[in-house]
Design a protein around this motif. Structure first.
Motif, PDB file in Angstrom:
ATOM      1  N   PRO A  65       0.839  -1.211   0.000  1.00  0.00           N
ATOM      2  CA  PRO A  65       0.000   0.000   0.000  1.00  0.00           C
ATOM      3  C   PRO A  65       0.870   1.256   0.000  1.00  0.00           C
ATOM      4  N   ASP A  66       0.259   2.390  -0.277  1.00  0.00           N
ATOM      5  CA  ASP A  66       0.979   3.672  -0.192  1.00  0.00           C
ATOM      6  C   ASP A  66       1.338   3.897   1.277  1.00  0.00           C
ATOM      7  N   ARG A  67       2.624   3.865   1.583  1.00  0.00           N
ATOM      8  CA  ARG A  67       3.005   3.973   3.000  1.00  0.00           C
ATOM      9  C   ARG A  67       2.780   5.371   3.550  1.00  0.00           C
ATOM     10  N   HIS A  68       2.575   6.361   2.682  1.00  0.00           N
ATOM     11  CA  HIS A  68       2.315   7.734   3.151  1.00  0.00           C
ATOM     12  C   HIS A  68       0.815   8.042   3.203  1.00  0.00           C
ATOM     13  N   CYS A  69      -0.003   7.143   2.762  1.00  0.00           N
ATOM     14  CA  CYS A  69      -1.474   7.282   2.781  1.00  0.00           C
ATOM     15  C   CYS A  69      -1.905   8.620   2.177  1.00  0.00           C
ATOM     16  N   MET A  70      -1.321   8.975   1.037  1.00  0.00           N
ATOM     17  CA  MET A  70      -1.505  10.344   0.524  1.00  0.00           C
ATOM     18  C   MET A  70      -2.948  10.671   0.142  1.00  0.00           C
ATOM     19  N   ALA A  75      -8.032  13.435   1.614  1.00  0.00           N
ATOM     20  CA  ALA A  75      -9.488  13.402   1.886  1.00  0.00           C
ATOM     21  C   ALA A  75      -9.778  13.914   3.303  1.00  0.00           C
ATOM     22  N   ILE A  76      -8.937  13.541   4.263  1.00  0.00           N
ATOM     23  CA  ILE A  76      -9.148  13.976   5.661  1.00  0.00           C
ATOM     24  C   ILE A  76      -8.930  15.499   5.760  1.00  0.00           C
ATOM     25  N   ALA A  77      -7.886  15.971   5.081  1.00  0.00           N
ATOM     26  CA  ALA A  77      -7.578  17.415   5.120  1.00  0.00           C
ATOM     27  C   ALA A  77      -8.753  18.204   4.536  1.00  0.00           C
ATOM     28  N   ASP A  78      -9.304  17.669   3.448  1.00  0.00           N
ATOM     29  CA  ASP A  78     -10.419  18.328   2.791  1.00  0.00           C
ATOM     30  C   ASP A  78     -11.672  18.304   3.680  1.00  0.00           C
ATOM     31  N   LEU A  79     -11.895  17.184   4.331  1.00  0.00           N
ATOM     32  CA  LEU A  79     -13.062  17.032   5.201  1.00  0.00           C
ATOM     33  C   LEU A  79     -13.047  18.063   6.325  1.00  0.00           C
ATOM     34  N   HIS A  80     -11.877  18.236   6.938  1.00  0.00           N
ATOM     35  CA  HIS A  80     -11.807  19.145   8.099  1.00  0.00           C
ATOM     36  C   HIS A  80     -11.286  20.537   7.746  1.00  0.00           C
ATOM     37  N   ILE A  82      -8.163  21.304   7.085  1.00  0.00           N
ATOM     38  CA  ILE A  82      -6.930  21.496   7.854  1.00  0.00           C
ATOM     39  C   ILE A  82      -5.747  21.126   6.961  1.00  0.00           C
ATOM     40  N   PRO A  83      -4.531  21.609   7.291  1.00  0.00           N
ATOM     41  CA  PRO A  83      -3.395  21.312   6.409  1.00  0.00           C
ATOM     42  C   PRO A  83      -3.018  19.825   6.431  1.00  0.00           C
ATOM     43  N   PRO A  84      -2.748  19.242   5.251  1.00  0.00           N
ATOM     44  CA  PRO A  84      -2.413  17.809   5.204  1.00  0.00           C
ATOM     45  C   PRO A  84      -1.101  17.485   5.921  1.00  0.00           C
ATOM     46  N   ASP A  85      -0.180  18.473   6.017  1.00  0.00           N
ATOM     47  CA  ASP A  85       1.129  18.132   6.597  1.00  0.00           C
ATOM     48  C   ASP A  85       1.081  17.947   8.125  1.00  0.00           C
ATOM     49  N   GLY A  86      -0.101  18.097   8.711  1.00  0.00           N
ATOM     50  CA  GLY A  86      -0.238  17.837  10.152  1.00  0.00           C
ATOM     51  C   GLY A  86      -0.997  16.546  10.443  1.00  0.00           C
ATOM     52  N   ILE A  87      -1.275  15.765   9.380  1.00  0.00           N
ATOM     53  CA  ILE A  87      -2.124  14.573   9.574  1.00  0.00           C
ATOM     54  C   ILE A  87      -1.290  13.294   9.482  1.00  0.00           C
ATOM     55  N   LEU A  88      -1.550  12.382  10.378  1.00  0.00           N
ATOM     56  CA  LEU A  88      -0.913  11.071  10.347  1.00  0.00           C
ATOM     57  C   LEU A  88      -2.014  10.012  10.419  1.00  0.00           C
ATOM     58  N   VAL A  89      -1.887   8.973   9.597  1.00  0.00           N
ATOM     59  CA  VAL A  89      -2.909   7.915   9.602  1.00  0.00           C
ATOM     60  C   VAL A  89      -2.340   6.687  10.305  1.00  0.00           C
ATOM     61  N   GLY A  90      -3.188   5.974  11.013  1.00  0.00           N
ATOM     62  CA  GLY A  90      -2.727   4.780  11.734  1.00  0.00           C
ATOM     63  C   GLY A  90      -3.676   3.613  11.549  1.00  0.00           C
ATOM     64  N   ASN A  91      -3.209   2.471  12.040  1.00  0.00           N
ATOM     65  CA  ASN A  91      -3.969   1.227  11.925  1.00  0.00           C
ATOM     66  C   ASN A  91      -5.002   1.169  13.055  1.00  0.00           C
ATOM     67  N   GLY A  92      -5.944   2.110  13.022  1.00  0.00           N
ATOM     68  CA  GLY A  92      -6.914   2.279  14.118  1.00  0.00           C
ATOM     69  C   GLY A  92      -6.388   3.332  15.080  1.00  0.00           C
TER      70      GLY A  92
END
Ligand SMILES: Cc1ncc(COP(=O)(O)O)c(C=O)c1O
Length: 380
Positions: A65-70, A75-80, A82-92
């Motif tokens: 998978p894309d390890r950076h979850c770009m 999509a999360i940045a757009d939803l909220h 907020i800037p994408p460079d402050g977002i981290l995705v995790g396995n739950g």
């Protein structure tokens, strides 16, 4: 009302209690997991949206998978907004809770948990070598300003490096105004505030993500509850970008699988599907609580799709209910040994729950003082 002093929590490095089906327990009891109705996990009772189905079916899993979850981060940045460079995705969100503890806590630091609440905050702080105290101010539920005033006093007395706050809270289902948390985090700017908003979509109230980003605040979100994908595992965190980069460096590569990433993007795109289910859940929560009142119970108020239900003995009630195919959360591990946590399901399923808990051998006798329930020693 009793004075609520911070309580040191004994190290809880081992696994702690959680809701949801425990397959090992059921196999020991000889119960088929598919025969159980699970009222113990706070998950939206909704089918996946058609977009999510499609997305899952079109994922290739023979490639990494894309390890950076770009795409998901966009999509999360757009939803909220907020800037994408402050977002981290995790396995739950649980994955993020454990990795953030490792990033922000040093051995010997003091972590303050605003409890009773989700047990992993204390556990991961202990695992990071921190000392942990619980400020037991969220039960019974009180007005936000009073609660935050007491929390401010505790911070001044104990001077923690980290405060863990769950909003809305698990298991009480109460919400604290985000503006007030923002003010307090701004006032105690040397403290790192880790605010878990895993249930915020269940309350349609402002989130910290609607307010300006503070450098000392990390907001955690689960995607497994509102979007009903607990088995896929997906969550994210929002914070200032420098901290995000440090934390990303420490993350395990390919932590978030391709199916979860694709499902996450599609779930955000089909948010109205889940918002619609939320409207039904809110109505059904009101209805179930009023059915329980009619049956002689005294369910606690809630802002979410789950609530506390006082019973004489939570452990024995849970054990009897499981024999009837109904799984509820025994809140003894939260220090609430006379409370169950009930997650609302569909109307028909809720009726099965009412039948089971209203049966003769489970008859309830209201306890006189709810607050007396909070045991003095709380593990999670
Ligand atoms: C407050 C809270 N945060 C996080 C989690 C874990 O969420 P996830 O399934 O995304 O790991 C839970 C699960 O019950 C929870 O109650």
């Amino acid at each position: 009302m009793r004075t609520r002093l911070p309580m040191p929590l004994p190290p809880a490095r081992k696994q702690v209690d959680h809701g949801s089906i425990d397959h090992l327990e059921l196999s020991r009891l000889g119960i088929d997991p598919s025969s159980i109705l699970d009222f113990s996990s706070n998950i939206m009772p909704v089918e996946p949206s058609p977009l999510v189905w499609q997305a899952i079916q079109s994922v290739r899993w023979d490639a990494y998978p894309d390890r950076h979850c770009m795409e998901l981060i966009a999509a999360i940045a757009d939803l909220h907004q907020i800037p994408p460079d402050g977002i981290l995705v995790g396995n739950g969100c649980c994955d993020l809770i454990h990795t953030v503890a490792g990033s922000v806590l040093q051995a010997g630091d003091l972590a303050m948990v605003v409890g009773p609440t989700f047990s992993e905050y204390a556990r991961c702080s202990h695992l990071a070598g921190a000392r942990v105290i619980e400020v037991p101010i969220r039960f019974p539920v009180r007005e936000s300003s009073q609660l935050l005033h007491e929390l401010g006093n505790s911070i001044e007395e104990s001077k923690p490096q980290v405060v863990w706050l769950c909003n809305p809270n698990n298991p009480t289902g109460d919400y604290i105004e985000s503006e007030k948390i923002f003010e307090l985090a701004n006032r105690y700017a040397k403290v790192k505030w880790i605010v878990d908003e895993s249930y915020i979509d269940f309350v349609s109230r402002p989130s910290l993500l609607d307010l300006p980003q503070l450098n000392n605040v990390i907001v955690l979100r689960s995607m497994t509850k509102y979007y009903a994908m607990a088995g896929l595992r997906l969550g994210y965190a929002a914070m200032e970008s420098e901290l995000r980069d440090r934390w990303a460096e420490a993350q395990i590569p390919w932590q978030v699988n391709a199916i979860a990433q694709a499902a996450g993007v599609a779930a955000i795109e089909s948010k109205p599907h889940y918002d619609h289910a939320m409207q039904s859940l809110a109505l059904e929560t009101l209805r179930l609580r009023s059915r329980l009142v009619d049956a002689g119970f005294a369910p606690n108020p809630t802002e979410t799709g789950y609530f506390l239900l006082p019973v004489e003995d939570a452990t024995s009630t849970r054990n009897k209910l499981i024999q009837k195919g109904i799984l509820v959360r025994d809140c003894t591990s939260f220090g609430l040994r006379s409370h169950l946590r009930i997650s609302v399901r569909s109307r028909l399923e809720n009726e099965r729950f009412i039948d089971a808990i209203g049966s003769r051998e489970l008859r309830y006798h209201p306890s006189s003082e709810l607050d007396a329930d909070r045991s003095s020693h709380c593990e999670s």
